[in-house]
Design a protein around this motif. Structure first.
Motif, mmCIF file in Angstrom:
data_model
loop_
_atom_site.group_PDB
_atom_site.id
_atom_site.type_symbol
_atom_site.label_atom_id
_atom_site.label_comp_id
_atom_site.label_asym_id
_atom_site.label_seq_id
_atom_site.Cartn_x
_atom_site.Cartn_y
_atom_site.Cartn_z
ATOM 1 N N GLY A 224 0.631 -1.607 -0.328
ATOM 2 C CA GLY A 224 0.056 -0.013 0.124
ATOM 3 C C GLY A 224 0.583 1.437 -0.041
ATOM 4 O O GLY A 224 1.025 2.542 -0.559
ATOM 5 N N LEU A 225 1.525 0.945 0.555
ATOM 6 C CA LEU A 225 2.238 2.034 0.773
ATOM 7 C C LEU A 225 3.407 2.699 -0.414
ATOM 8 O O LEU A 225 3.899 3.793 -0.870
ATOM 9 C CB LEU A 225 3.840 1.816 1.887
ATOM 10 N N LEU A 228 0.949 4.469 -2.619
ATOM 11 C CA LEU A 228 1.169 5.870 -2.012
ATOM 12 C C LEU A 228 2.541 6.187 -3.189
ATOM 13 O O LEU A 228 2.355 7.982 -3.663
ATOM 14 C CB LEU A 228 1.154 6.277 -1.053
ATOM 15 N N SER A 244 -1.931 -1.248 -9.779
ATOM 16 C CA SER A 244 -2.573 -0.804 -8.605
ATOM 17 C C SER A 244 -3.938 -1.757 -8.763
ATOM 18 O O SER A 244 -4.264 -2.112 -8.069
ATOM 19 C CB SER A 244 -2.236 0.621 -8.369
ATOM 20 N N CYS A 277 -5.549 3.292 -0.484
ATOM 21 C CA CYS A 277 -3.604 3.621 -1.625
ATOM 22 C C CYS A 277 -4.597 3.517 -2.974
ATOM 23 O O CYS A 277 -3.791 4.759 -3.170
ATOM 24 C CB CYS A 277 -2.917 2.789 -0.867
ATOM 25 N N THR A 278 -4.868 2.466 -3.196
ATOM 26 C CA THR A 278 -5.308 2.808 -4.737
ATOM 27 C C THR A 278 -6.067 3.853 -5.516
ATOM 28 O O THR A 278 -5.716 4.601 -6.117
ATOM 29 C CB THR A 278 -5.794 1.513 -5.133
ATOM 30 N N PHE A 280 -6.107 6.694 -3.894
ATOM 31 C CA PHE A 280 -5.418 8.137 -3.763
ATOM 32 C C PHE A 280 -4.557 7.834 -4.972
ATOM 33 O O PHE A 280 -4.249 8.777 -5.076
ATOM 34 C CB PHE A 280 -4.299 7.942 -2.385
ATOM 35 N N LEU A 281 -3.686 6.896 -5.627
ATOM 36 C CA LEU A 281 -3.211 6.522 -5.989
ATOM 37 C C LEU A 281 -3.881 7.254 -7.375
ATOM 38 O O LEU A 281 -3.176 8.166 -8.451
ATOM 39 C CB LEU A 281 -2.351 5.586 -6.476
ATOM 40 N N PHE A 284 -5.210 11.005 -7.280
ATOM 41 C CA PHE A 284 -3.340 12.242 -7.114
ATOM 42 C C PHE A 284 -3.011 12.243 -9.233
ATOM 43 O O PHE A 284 -2.138 13.261 -8.890
ATOM 44 C CB PHE A 284 -2.291 11.252 -7.341
#
Length: 291
Positions: A224-225, A228, A244, A277-278, A280-281, A284
């Motif tokens: 996950g990190l 990110l 992802s 996290c996915t 967010f990716l 972003f």
């Protein structure tokens, strides 16, 4: 001039062969060290150790004799007396399934009992090759070889993967590390269909690892990190988003198919973290393109 060029090519080829032989030699050393160190308890006899390996042997034996469908429906009235035990919802299903499949292919006339005794030694020794491939993808060949050697002689890992230890850790580590390697290799190489196949394979193997060993959840945090950090590490975000989405989707679909984890894994802390996290990716990357 032509002759000197030919000699130069020969020297380069020779150096490549020496390099490959050196890598193979060190990996063989890692495998051998791992194998020998994990077989030290043989001096006390060729037996399963502790309680859980005997249970896992019994569950694997049931699957070998009755098949996977019967195993999935098996309610064992000899366990957890007086209530009994629903095996598929409370056990490491992929440990028993993998053990069964490997025994049917590589058993070669040995008893299942002996096969399960040797199982953790072989799987742990093969993991030295996997961890070489993983670390090599991240930090180069030298780092990969050192990681392989360190894994082979690590006392903590040896304790949880010695002969007779037919439990979940050795197989869970094998599946988890192989899954991470396939994911990183796919993103790094970016070879279209080959990368997609690696991503799908890695996500399935991670789910298999989770169904083998609960500790495989610890692989989810760094993955996950990593998702990110990806938009800050790569300019080409196409493979990043694709990787992802495919990885998380296939992993969750495979995970929920196992009765023990089930649909409850998705809203759990680990599932939510991976999905978050996915998301967010993706968000972003979209914002970055707009700006």
């Amino acid at each position: 001039m032509l002759q000197s060029n030919k000699e130069l090519v020969k020297v380069e080829k020779s150096s490549h062969y020496v390099r490959y032989l050196l890598i193979i030699g060190i990996l063989a050393l890692s495998f051998s060290l791992s194998f020998m160190l994990r077989t030290q308890p043989l001096e006390y006899g060729l037996e399963l150790t502790e309680f859980d390996p005997f249970y896992n042997y019994r569950a694997t034996q049931f699957m070998v004799e009755n098949g996977l469908p019967a195993y999935l429906e098996w309610y064992d009235d000899l366990s957890w007396h007086p209530y009994g035990r629903d095996i598929s919802s409370t056990s490491q299903v992929m440990l028993h399934t993998t053990g069964t499949m490997l025994y049917q292919v590589f058993g070669m006339g040995t008893s299942l009992y002996d096969f399960t005794i040797w199982f953790p030694v072989i799987i742990s020794s093969l993991t030295t090759i996997v961890i070489f491939a993983l670390v090599r993808t991240i930090g180069g060949t030298t780092a990969g070889l050192l990681a392989s050697l360190f894994f082979a002689i690590s006392p903590i890992i040896i304790m949880r993967g010695s002969i007779g230890w037919f439990k979940s850790e050795p197989l869970g580590l094998f599946y988890g590390l192989l899954a991470v390697y396939l994911l990183l290799s796919a993103i790094k190489s970016d070879k279209g269909k080959v990368s997609v196949a690696k991503i799908v394979g890695g996500s399935i193997l991670l789910a298999f690892g989770l169904a083998s060993w609960g500790g495989t959840q610890f692989f989810i945090l760094p993955i996950g990190l990593f998702f990110l950090a990806l938009p800050f590490l790569r300019k080409d975000n196409k493979i990043v988003i694709l990787a992802s989405i495919i990885f998380v989707s296939v992993f969750l679909l495979t995970t929920v198919s196992f009765e023990r984890t089930g649909i409850a894994f998705v809203p759990s802390l680990n599932g939510f973290f991976l999905v978050g996290c996915t998301v967010f990716l993706i968000v972003f990357t979209i914002i970055k393109r707009i700006i």
